[in-house]
Write a protein that holds these residues in place. Structure first.
Motif, PDB file in Angstrom:
ATOM      1  N   TYR A  85      53.839 103.397  31.017  1.00 41.29           N
ATOM      2  CA  TYR A  85      54.562 104.775  30.557  1.00 41.29           C
ATOM      3  C   TYR A  85      54.553 104.635  28.874  1.00 41.29           C
ATOM      4  O   TYR A  85      54.492 105.775  28.469  1.00 41.29           O
ATOM      5  N   ASN A  86      54.411 103.578  28.433  1.00 37.95           N
ATOM      6  CA  ASN A  86      54.446 103.384  27.051  1.00 37.95           C
ATOM      7  C   ASN A  86      53.714 102.315  26.570  1.00 37.95           C
ATOM      8  O   ASN A  86      53.701 101.178  27.193  1.00 37.95           O
ATOM      9  N   SER A  87      52.765 102.347  25.771  1.00 35.92           N
ATOM     10  CA  SER A  87      51.821 101.106  25.450  1.00 35.92           C
ATOM     11  C   SER A  87      52.327  99.948  24.737  1.00 35.92           C
ATOM     12  O   SER A  87      51.895  98.996  25.283  1.00 35.92           O
ATOM     13  N   LYS A  88      53.545  99.939  24.495  1.00 40.92           N
ATOM     14  CA  LYS A  88      54.450  98.797  23.749  1.00 40.92           C
ATOM     15  C   LYS A  88      56.000  98.993  24.204  1.00 40.92           C
ATOM     16  O   LYS A  88      56.316 100.038  24.413  1.00 40.92           O
ATOM     17  N   TRP A  89      56.576  97.867  24.309  1.00 42.11           N
ATOM     18  CA  TRP A  89      57.790  98.016  24.599  1.00 42.11           C
ATOM     19  C   TRP A  89      58.716  98.705  23.427  1.00 42.11           C
ATOM     20  O   TRP A  89      58.418  98.399  22.348  1.00 42.11           O
ATOM     21  N   ALA A  90      59.455  99.819  23.914  1.00 43.74           N
ATOM     22  CA  ALA A  90      60.193 100.513  22.962  1.00 43.74           C
ATOM     23  C   ALA A  90      60.955 101.447  23.532  1.00 43.74           C
ATOM     24  O   ALA A  90      61.022 101.565  24.781  1.00 43.74           O
ATOM     25  N   ARG A  91      62.246 101.651  23.118  1.00 42.71           N
ATOM     26  CA  ARG A  91      63.249 102.824  23.520  1.00 42.71           C
ATOM     27  C   ARG A  91      62.418 104.068  23.433  1.00 42.71           C
ATOM     28  O   ARG A  91      62.729 104.612  22.429  1.00 42.71           O
ATOM     29  N   VAL A  92      62.158 104.725  24.379  1.00 39.56           N
ATOM     30  CA  VAL A  92      61.563 105.973  24.322  1.00 39.56           C
ATOM     31  C   VAL A  92      62.154 107.008  25.421  1.00 39.56           C
ATOM     32  O   VAL A  92      62.946 106.310  26.145  1.00 39.56           O
ATOM     33  N   THR A  93      61.745 107.980  25.340  1.00 38.84           N
ATOM     34  CA  THR A  93      62.166 109.207  26.340  1.00 38.84           C
ATOM     35  C   THR A  93      60.913 109.716  26.686  1.00 38.84           C
ATOM     36  O   THR A  93      59.813 109.415  26.116  1.00 38.84           O
ATOM     37  N   TRP A  94      60.967 110.786  27.558  1.00 42.63           N
ATOM     38  CA  TRP A  94      59.789 111.143  28.122  1.00 42.63           C
ATOM     39  C   TRP A  94      59.038 112.150  26.962  1.00 42.63           C
ATOM     40  O   TRP A  94      58.084 112.044  26.600  1.00 42.63           O
ATOM     41  N   GLU A  95      60.111 112.646  25.941  1.00 41.10           N
ATOM     42  CA  GLU A  95      59.384 113.451  24.900  1.00 41.10           C
ATOM     43  C   GLU A  95      58.375 112.575  23.952  1.00 41.10           C
ATOM     44  O   GLU A  95      57.494 112.833  23.620  1.00 41.10           O
ATOM     45  N   THR A  96      58.791 111.325  23.877  1.00 39.47           N
ATOM     46  CA  THR A  96      58.104 110.117  22.599  1.00 39.47           C
ATOM     47  C   THR A  96      57.075 109.259  23.464  1.00 39.47           C
ATOM     48  O   THR A  96      56.713 108.600  22.794  1.00 39.47           O
ATOM     49  N   CYS A  97      56.985 109.217  24.788  1.00 40.75           N
ATOM     50  CA  CYS A  97      56.222 108.206  25.471  1.00 40.75           C
ATOM     51  C   CYS A  97      54.924 108.567  25.451  1.00 40.75           C
ATOM     52  O   CYS A  97      54.607 109.746  25.404  1.00 40.75           O
ATOM     53  N   ASP A  98      54.025 107.612  25.533  1.00 44.82           N
ATOM     54  CA  ASP A  98      52.503 107.729  25.293  1.00 44.82           C
ATOM     55  C   ASP A  98      51.945 108.489  26.706  1.00 44.82           C
ATOM     56  O   ASP A  98      50.859 109.064  26.679  1.00 44.82           O
ATOM     57  N   LEU A  99      52.849 107.877  27.936  1.00 39.97           N
ATOM     58  CA  LEU A  99      51.957 108.834  29.141  1.00 39.97           C
ATOM     59  C   LEU A  99      52.272 110.440  28.931  1.00 39.97           C
ATOM     60  O   LEU A  99      51.306 110.928  29.351  1.00 39.97           O
ATOM     61  N   ARG A 100      53.310 110.886  28.357  1.00 38.86           N
ATOM     62  CA  ARG A 100      53.241 112.220  28.323  1.00 38.86           C
ATOM     63  C   ARG A 100      52.038 112.834  27.335  1.00 38.86           C
ATOM     64  O   ARG A 100      51.454 113.694  27.418  1.00 38.86           O
ATOM     65  N   LYS A 101      51.859 112.009  26.186  1.00 42.15           N
ATOM     66  CA  LYS A 101      50.711 112.437  25.267  1.00 42.15           C
ATOM     67  C   LYS A 101      49.367 112.393  26.028  1.00 42.15           C
ATOM     68  O   LYS A 101      48.665 113.347  25.905  1.00 42.15           O
ATOM     69  N   TYR A 102      49.291 111.219  26.906  1.00 42.27           N
ATOM     70  CA  TYR A 102      48.038 111.313  27.725  1.00 42.27           C
ATOM     71  C   TYR A 102      47.925 112.269  28.662  1.00 42.27           C
ATOM     72  O   TYR A 102      46.555 112.852  28.630  1.00 42.27           O
ATOM     73  N   LEU A 103      48.855 112.561  29.284  1.00 45.08           N
ATOM     74  CA  LEU A 103      48.664 113.574  30.507  1.00 45.08           C
ATOM     75  C   LEU A 103      48.411 115.153  29.867  1.00 45.08           C
ATOM     76  O   LEU A 103      47.613 116.022  30.388  1.00 45.08           O
ATOM     77  N   ASN A 104      49.055 115.377  28.543  1.00 45.85           N
ATOM     78  CA  ASN A 104      48.871 116.793  28.075  1.00 45.85           C
ATOM     79  C   ASN A 104      47.782 116.598  26.981  1.00 45.85           C
ATOM     80  O   ASN A 104      47.312 117.460  26.365  1.00 45.85           O
TER      81      ASN A 104
END
Length: 216
Positions: free
Chosen positions: A60-79
């Motif tokens: 969901y995210n490439s490293k542990w962090a407190r993220v949301t859908w807006e800021t996560c790496d998986l959203r960037k990858y999909l779009n």
């Protein structure tokens, strides 16, 4: 901690074809781009598609962090990278959609700001809406024992079988865009189809089932 295995292991097929201009909710095995989809909903000349199976496994995210859908790496990858796997003409059919990112319904974890995406993951509420609603989400009826008490964590209901999906022939855990019990967790559907409202660490590698709204 960082994801050590955040890359695709799935090779798209070459036999998919253009999606038909008319689709109905519940329709299965619809070809669009290189992928096979099911139709979850049809509204205002658009169809909500979800891949029939897990396409690949990613963090969901490439490293542990407190993220949301807006800021996560998986959203960037999909779009980004994933969206580019469609032809230019196909991308024009994928609607830019306002995505509501609600807080976690049990833990109150912030879902962050709403987004505008072409490709996204389903939310907890959308899984309940489209795969069956036992009422357990609203009733906080979960299954998990901690210190001898039943703690809401995991919805295990009559709709588990509808939520089960496979990756390379075996049942797989798939991410949702909703937050888990805190910002370092994201929700998901576990291997046996249970709805994991608590979720798991964002840097872990689990299945990806993209969704999109297709202009008909």
């Amino acid at each position: 901690m960082e994801c050590k295995k955040c890359n695709s292991r799935w090779e798209p097929g070459q036999n998919a074809s253009k999606a038909p201009d008319s689709l109905t909710p519940g329709q299965r095995n619809v070809s669009f781009g290189k992928y096979i989809w099911r139709v979850l909903d049809v509204q205002n000349g658009r169809a909500l598609l979800l891949t029939e199976e897990i396409l690949e496994e990613r963090c969901y995210n490439s490293k542990w962090a407190r993220v949301t859908w807006e800021t996560c790496d998986l959203r960037k990858y999909l779009n980004g990278t994933f969206l580019q796997s469609f032809s230019g003409q196909e991308q024009e059919r994928i609607a830019k959609t306002e995505i509501r990112n609600a807080d976690n319904p049990w833990y109150g974890t912030s879902g962050g700001r709403d987004t505008v995406d072409q490709v996204f993951l389903l939310s907890i509420d959308e899984v309940v809406k489209y795969f069956g609603d036992s009422g357990d989400l609203r009733a906080r009826k979960g299954w998990y024992y901690e210190n001898g008490e039943d703690v809401p964590y995991y919805i295990n209901d009559e709709y588990n079988s509808a939520r089960i999906v496979k990756y390379r022939g075996e049942e797989g855990w798939w991410w949702l865009r909703s937050p888990g019990y805190d910002g370092g967790y994201a929700a998901g559907v576990v291997d046996d189809g249970g709805l994991g409202v608590l979720g798991d660490n964002v840097f872990l590698v689990y299945g990806v089932r993209p969704a999109l709204w297709l202009n008909l």
